[in-house]
Design a protein around this motif. Structure first.
Motif, PDB file in Angstrom:
ATOM      1  N   GLN A 136       0.825  -1.205   0.000  1.00  0.00           N
ATOM      2  CA  GLN A 136       0.000   0.000   0.000  1.00  0.00           C
ATOM      3  C   GLN A 136       0.864   1.262   0.000  1.00  0.00           C
ATOM      4  N   GLU A 137       1.920   1.294   0.820  1.00  0.00           N
ATOM      5  CA  GLU A 137       2.782   2.472   0.886  1.00  0.00           C
ATOM      6  C   GLU A 137       3.479   2.749  -0.439  1.00  0.00           C
ATOM      7  N   GLU A 138       3.938   1.696  -1.115  1.00  0.00           N
ATOM      8  CA  GLU A 138       4.762   1.894  -2.308  1.00  0.00           C
ATOM      9  C   GLU A 138       3.983   1.888  -3.616  1.00  0.00           C
ATOM     10  N   THR A 139       2.758   1.351  -3.609  1.00  0.00           N
ATOM     11  CA  THR A 139       2.008   1.259  -4.867  1.00  0.00           C
ATOM     12  C   THR A 139       0.619   1.873  -4.801  1.00  0.00           C
ATOM     13  N   GLY A 140       0.056   1.988  -3.609  1.00  0.00           N
ATOM     14  CA  GLY A 140      -1.325   2.426  -3.468  1.00  0.00           C
ATOM     15  C   GLY A 140      -2.319   1.283  -3.590  1.00  0.00           C
ATOM     16  N   LEU A 141      -1.835   0.072  -3.896  1.00  0.00           N
ATOM     17  CA  LEU A 141      -2.730  -1.082  -4.005  1.00  0.00           C
ATOM     18  C   LEU A 141      -3.156  -1.525  -2.606  1.00  0.00           C
ATOM     19  N   LEU A 142      -4.450  -1.805  -2.470  1.00  0.00           N
ATOM     20  CA  LEU A 142      -5.026  -2.228  -1.202  1.00  0.00           C
ATOM     21  C   LEU A 142      -5.206  -3.747  -1.184  1.00  0.00           C
ATOM     22  N   PRO A 143      -5.420  -4.347  -0.023  1.00  0.00           N
ATOM     23  CA  PRO A 143      -5.619  -5.798   0.031  1.00  0.00           C
ATOM     24  C   PRO A 143      -6.714  -6.300  -0.913  1.00  0.00           C
ATOM     25  N   GLU A 144      -7.768  -5.526  -1.083  1.00  0.00           N
ATOM     26  CA  GLU A 144      -8.848  -5.950  -1.985  1.00  0.00           C
ATOM     27  C   GLU A 144      -8.449  -5.868  -3.472  1.00  0.00           C
ATOM     28  N   ASP A 145      -7.308  -5.249  -3.774  1.00  0.00           N
ATOM     29  CA  ASP A 145      -6.794  -5.192  -5.146  1.00  0.00           C
ATOM     30  C   ASP A 145      -5.937  -6.405  -5.481  1.00  0.00           C
ATOM     31  N   LEU A 146      -5.740  -7.300  -4.504  1.00  0.00           N
ATOM     32  CA  LEU A 146      -4.858  -8.452  -4.671  1.00  0.00           C
ATOM     33  C   LEU A 146      -5.655  -9.750  -4.694  1.00  0.00           C
ATOM     34  N   GLU A 147      -5.136 -10.718  -5.438  1.00  0.00           N
ATOM     35  CA  GLU A 147      -5.699 -12.066  -5.464  1.00  0.00           C
ATOM     36  C   GLU A 147      -4.585 -13.063  -5.194  1.00  0.00           C
ATOM     37  N   GLU A 148      -4.930 -14.094  -4.460  1.00  0.00           N
ATOM     38  CA  GLU A 148      -4.019 -15.216  -4.209  1.00  0.00           C
ATOM     39  C   GLU A 148      -2.698 -14.781  -3.582  1.00  0.00           C
ATOM     40  N   LEU A 149      -2.760 -13.888  -2.610  1.00  0.00           N
ATOM     41  CA  LEU A 149      -1.555 -13.513  -1.868  1.00  0.00           C
ATOM     42  C   LEU A 149      -1.086 -14.738  -1.097  1.00  0.00           C
ATOM     43  N   ARG A 150       0.168 -15.102  -1.310  1.00  0.00           N
ATOM     44  CA  ARG A 150       0.691 -16.331  -0.711  1.00  0.00           C
ATOM     45  C   ARG A 150       2.161 -16.172  -0.379  1.00  0.00           C
ATOM     46  N   LEU A 151       2.539 -16.633   0.820  1.00  0.00           N
ATOM     47  CA  LEU A 151       3.946 -16.697   1.172  1.00  0.00           C
ATOM     48  C   LEU A 151       4.568 -17.800   0.337  1.00  0.00           C
ATOM     49  N   GLN A 152       5.579 -17.463  -0.471  1.00  0.00           N
ATOM     50  CA  GLN A 152       6.179 -18.427  -1.381  1.00  0.00           C
ATOM     51  C   GLN A 152       7.626 -18.746  -1.013  1.00  0.00           C
ATOM     52  N   TYR A 153       8.343 -17.780  -0.435  1.00  0.00           N
ATOM     53  CA  TYR A 153       9.756 -17.968  -0.101  1.00  0.00           C
ATOM     54  C   TYR A 153      10.091 -17.325   1.240  1.00  0.00           C
ATOM     55  N   ILE A 154      11.011 -17.959   1.938  1.00  0.00           N
ATOM     56  CA  ILE A 154      11.690 -17.352   3.078  1.00  0.00           C
ATOM     57  C   ILE A 154      13.174 -17.464   2.765  1.00  0.00           C
ATOM     58  N   LEU A 155      13.830 -16.324   2.657  1.00  0.00           N
ATOM     59  CA  LEU A 155      15.257 -16.305   2.333  1.00  0.00           C
ATOM     60  C   LEU A 155      16.061 -15.910   3.566  1.00  0.00           C
ATOM     61  N   ILE A 156      17.184 -16.569   3.731  1.00  0.00           N
ATOM     62  CA  ILE A 156      18.074 -16.255   4.832  1.00  0.00           C
ATOM     63  C   ILE A 156      19.472 -16.074   4.262  1.00  0.00           C
ATOM     64  N   ARG A 157      20.093 -14.960   4.634  1.00  0.00           N
ATOM     65  CA  ARG A 157      21.455 -14.734   4.156  1.00  0.00           C
ATOM     66  C   ARG A 157      22.200 -13.845   5.128  1.00  0.00           C
ATOM     67  N   LEU A 158      23.501 -13.929   5.053  1.00  0.00           N
ATOM     68  CA  LEU A 158      24.374 -13.085   5.845  1.00  0.00           C
ATOM     69  C   LEU A 158      24.858 -11.957   4.950  1.00  0.00           C
ATOM     70  N   ASN A 159      24.701 -10.733   5.423  1.00  0.00           N
ATOM     71  CA  ASN A 159      25.181  -9.558   4.700  1.00  0.00           C
ATOM     72  C   ASN A 159      26.078  -8.804   5.663  1.00  0.00           C
ATOM     73  N   GLU A 160      27.386  -9.015   5.505  1.00  0.00           N
ATOM     74  CA  GLU A 160      28.382  -8.482   6.426  1.00  0.00           C
ATOM     75  C   GLU A 160      28.062  -8.973   7.832  1.00  0.00           C
ATOM     76  N   GLN A 161      27.726  -8.106   8.762  1.00  0.00           N
ATOM     77  CA  GLN A 161      27.423  -8.527  10.137  1.00  0.00           C
ATOM     78  C   GLN A 161      25.919  -8.513  10.412  1.00  0.00           C
ATOM     79  N   GLU A 162      25.132  -8.784   9.374  1.00  0.00           N
ATOM     80  CA  GLU A 162      23.680  -8.747   9.522  1.00  0.00           C
ATOM     81  C   GLU A 162      23.067 -10.000   8.910  1.00  0.00           C
TER      82      GLU A 162
END
Length: 167
Positions: free
Chosen positions: A58-84
């Motif tokens: 919503q913040e970056e596009t203005g699209l609201l939840p009702e503008d979306l279909e089939e919202l689904r968690l597809q990936y969880i990524l884990i990585r080390l970036n320097e000390q984070e």
């Protein structure tokens, strides 16, 4: 000291096109590169990355939840970036409309799927898109860890997330 950062990202499609952001050259994270919409989880969202991704959409596009279909968690990524350690929740969805707002984060464009991989894309997001384009949407979640293959080339290793008690 190793810190942790949690992010939520949306890979949004409409009629075969992917919504991509050409990030502003002034951004800290991946300046000038092409990426998806998303951002950091707020403290109250730590246990609800879906709320975070909906807020970011919503913040970056203005699209609201009702503008979306089939919202689904597809990936969880884990990585080390320097000390984070970065943990990124990547959701996919289809949008009901193409009109999006202007954002200070960068420029939003609908890119035909066949042209997406020709863009300058951050390494980790490129690997996710390649995996998704090769396999398509799945009913399960993939966990990706950034690392190296046997030849010493940077890669992302994907594993299907399963509950061993349910197998």
């Amino acid at each position: 000291m190793i810190r942790a950062r949690m992010l939520a990202t949306a890979v949004l499609f409409h009629d075969g096109d992917l919504l991509m952001m050409k990030r502003s050259p002034n951004r800290t994270l991946s300046p000038g590169m092409w990426a998806a919409v998303g951002g950091h989880l707020e403290p109250h969202e730590i246990n609800d990355p879906e709320a975070a991704v909906l807020r970011e959409i919503q913040e970056e596009t203005g699209l609201l939840p009702e503008d979306l279909e089939e919202l689904r968690l597809q990936y969880i990524l884990i990585r080390l970036n320097e000390q984070e350690i970065r943990q990124q929740f990547i959701y996919t969805a289809r949008t009901k409309r193409r009109d999006v707002n202007l954002t200070e984060e960068g420029e939003l464009h609908w890119i035909p799927r066949a042209e997406v991989m020709n863009r300058s894309i951050p390494f980790i997001f490129r690997r996710v898109l390649q995996h998704y384009f090769d396999r398509g949407p799945h009913p399960h979640v993939w966990v990706g860890t950034a690392g190296y293959d046997s030849a010493g080339t940077a890669t992302v290793h994907f594993t299907e997330l399963v509950d061993p008690q349910q197998v």
